[in-house]
Design a protein around this motif. Sequence first.
Motif, PDB file in Angstrom:
ATOM      1  N   CYS A 255       0.829  -1.210   0.000  1.00 55.41           N
ATOM      2  CA  CYS A 255       0.000   0.000   0.000  1.00 55.41           C
ATOM      3  C   CYS A 255       0.862   1.258   0.000  1.00 55.41           C
ATOM      4  O   CYS A 255       0.607   2.206  -0.748  1.00 55.41           O
ATOM      5  N   LEU A 256       1.904   1.250   0.842  1.00 50.28           N
ATOM      6  CA  LEU A 256       2.753   2.437   0.935  1.00 50.28           C
ATOM      7  C   LEU A 256       3.464   2.702  -0.380  1.00 50.28           C
ATOM      8  O   LEU A 256       3.563   3.853  -0.822  1.00 50.28           O
TER       9      LEU A 256
ATOM     10  N   GLN B 292      -2.682   2.127   9.928  1.00 52.38           N
ATOM     11  CA  GLN B 292      -2.490   3.451   9.327  1.00 52.38           C
ATOM     12  C   GLN B 292      -1.040   3.877   9.479  1.00 52.38           C
ATOM     13  O   GLN B 292      -0.431   3.713  10.528  1.00 52.38           O
TER      14      GLN B 292
ATOM     15  N   SER C  93       1.822   6.914   9.349  1.00 46.49           N
ATOM     16  CA  SER C  93       1.985   8.351   9.512  1.00 46.49           C
ATOM     17  C   SER C  93       3.456   8.648   9.701  1.00 46.49           C
ATOM     18  O   SER C  93       4.058   8.264  10.705  1.00 46.49           O
TER      19      SER C  93
ATOM     20  N   CYS D 247      -6.281  -1.090   0.189  1.00 45.22           N
ATOM     21  CA  CYS D 247      -5.550   0.141   0.488  1.00 45.22           C
ATOM     22  C   CYS D 247      -6.433   1.361   0.267  1.00 45.22           C
ATOM     23  O   CYS D 247      -7.375   1.347  -0.537  1.00 45.22           O
ATOM     24  N   GLY D 248      -6.093   2.439   0.918  1.00 41.63           N
ATOM     25  CA  GLY D 248      -6.760   3.716   0.704  1.00 41.63           C
ATOM     26  C   GLY D 248      -6.121   4.785   1.552  1.00 41.63           C
ATOM     27  O   GLY D 248      -5.167   4.525   2.300  1.00 41.63           O
ATOM     28  N   ASN D 249      -6.637   5.990   1.444  1.00 48.11           N
ATOM     29  CA  ASN D 249      -6.172   7.093   2.281  1.00 48.11           C
ATOM     30  C   ASN D 249      -7.244   7.569   3.247  1.00 48.11           C
ATOM     31  O   ASN D 249      -7.043   8.531   3.990  1.00 48.11           O
ATOM     32  N   ALA D 250      -8.392   6.882   3.239  1.00 51.14           N
ATOM     33  CA  ALA D 250      -9.483   7.162   4.166  1.00 51.14           C
ATOM     34  C   ALA D 250     -10.403   5.954   4.208  1.00 51.14           C
ATOM     35  O   ALA D 250     -10.482   5.186   3.242  1.00 51.14           O
TER      36      ALA D 250
ATOM     37  N   PHE E  59      -0.561   4.848  -0.673  1.00 48.21           N
ATOM     38  CA  PHE E  59      -1.679   4.827   0.272  1.00 48.21           C
ATOM     39  C   PHE E  59      -1.168   4.761   1.704  1.00 48.21           C
ATOM     40  O   PHE E  59      -0.148   4.132   1.992  1.00 48.21           O
ATOM     41  N   SER E  60      -1.895   5.407   2.606  1.00 48.61           N
ATOM     42  CA  SER E  60      -1.473   5.486   3.999  1.00 48.61           C
ATOM     43  C   SER E  60      -2.262   4.571   4.920  1.00 48.61           C
ATOM     44  O   SER E  60      -1.965   4.487   6.112  1.00 48.61           O
ATOM     45  N   ILE E  61      -3.286   3.900   4.400  1.00 54.58           N
ATOM     46  CA  ILE E  61      -4.070   2.959   5.201  1.00 54.58           C
ATOM     47  C   ILE E  61      -4.051   1.606   4.503  1.00 54.58           C
ATOM     48  O   ILE E  61      -4.289   1.519   3.290  1.00 54.58           O
TER      49      ILE E  61
END
Length: 387
Positions: free
Chosen positions: A72-73, A130, A132, A90-93, A77-79
Motif C-alpha cells: 500500500c505504501l 495506518q 503516519s 488500500c486507501g487514504n481514508a 496509500f497510507s491505510i
Amino acid sequence: MHWQAPFLVLGLALQATCMTMNRDIPSVIEARSAWTFLGCYTDNVSGRALPNGEAVPGGTNAMTNELCQSTCLADGFSIAGTEYAGECWCGNAIVNGGGPAPDGNAGCDMACKGNSAETCGGPNRLDVYQYSSGGTTGTGKRGLAYNNNNPDGNAEYANLFVGYSKITWGYDWGYPAYNLDSSFEFVPMLWGLPSGSDPSWTAAVQTPGTKNILGFNEPDLTYSGSSNILPANAAAGYVTYMEPFSGSVKIGMPNVLWNNVGSSSGGNYDSAVWTEYFLGNCTTCHFDFAAIHYYQDCNPSDGQSGAAWFQGNVTNAYNTLNLPVWITEFQCYGTDAQQIAFLQAVLPWLDSQSYVARYAYFGVFPDYLVSSDGTELSDIGVAYATT
C-alpha cells in the motif's frame, strides 16, 4: 563489496543461510513505528471501506500484514487492511460506511495465508493499519545497502524497511536512487574512477536533498567487484570529482576494507597503509567522515569474540583517521542465528559511540536482510531493524 561479486576475505567465503526464528509477529509489526493498528473494521463487497484492492508480491498465499502495508505504501496509500486471510486493501481514508466492528476484534479471526501466527481480517472484516510519517524521517544511524536487482528494477527491497525509525538512509553503490522511499536519505556514490568528465555525477550531487556523498568503493582491493585504484590515482580522482563539492555536501573518504591485511591494490601492504598513501597524495582534499568496510567470521576460529573484533576495528579506524566513521558495509559470516547474535551485540554499541555516525549491514537482498522470495524482511533483517 559490490552486491553481485564473489568475495574473499582472509580465506573466508561469503555466505548466508536461512533458518526459522521464533518471534512474536504482532510485536514485530508494532516495531514499524510509523504503522498504527486501528483495529478490526467492517467491510462490504458492495462498498469497500478501503477501495483499492492490491496484489502483493508472491500472491494471496504470501499475505501478511507487513506485506500488505509495504504494498500500500509503495502505491501511495497510507491505510492498509487485510481481509479474509489473503486480501490486501488500500486507501487514504475509510469510506462507504466502514468503521470499527461492533464486536471488536472477534470477527478478525482468520490466520494470514503467508504467516499463520498473525491474523488477516475475516469475512467482511479488515485488520486495519495506518501509516503516519509526520513529515519526518527516523533518527537512527542505520542504513540500507541496496540495489535495483528485482523484477521491477527499483528500490522495492529497501522500501520494505519503511516505518522502522532506526533506519534513516540508503545507498546503492551509485545513483540514481531507483525510487527509494522519501523517508530515507539517499546518499549517492561515485563507485569508481571516471574516464573523463562526468556530468551525471555532478547532477546526482546537485540533486535537491543531497547532504552526503560517498567516494570510491574498495579502491584498496583487486577482486573483480572492487574499484581497484592506486592510492595516487584515487587522490587525483578525489581532487577532480569530489573536492569541488566541498562545503555544499559532506564528503566521505574512500570506502576501504579496514580489516584487510597483507596486500592491497597498491602493493604488499594493508588497506590501512593504502589509506595513508592516499591521504599523503590528497593533501588539498577535505573530508567530513571516514568510510570503512568489515567482513569476518561471526565466531573467529581462535575463540575470540567476533563482536569484539568488529568493535576493535571500528575503534582503530577512528583513532587512526580522527574523523566520524561510517561503516558502509559490514557482515559477519555465519548462520542466521550467529548473525543475529552478532547484531544484538554490536548494534547497541554502535548506537552508543558518538564517533560512529552511520552504518549499513550487508545487504538488502534476498537471503540476506530480505526473505528468499523478496516479500518481507528476513529474520536477520528484523533483528537489524529492531534491535
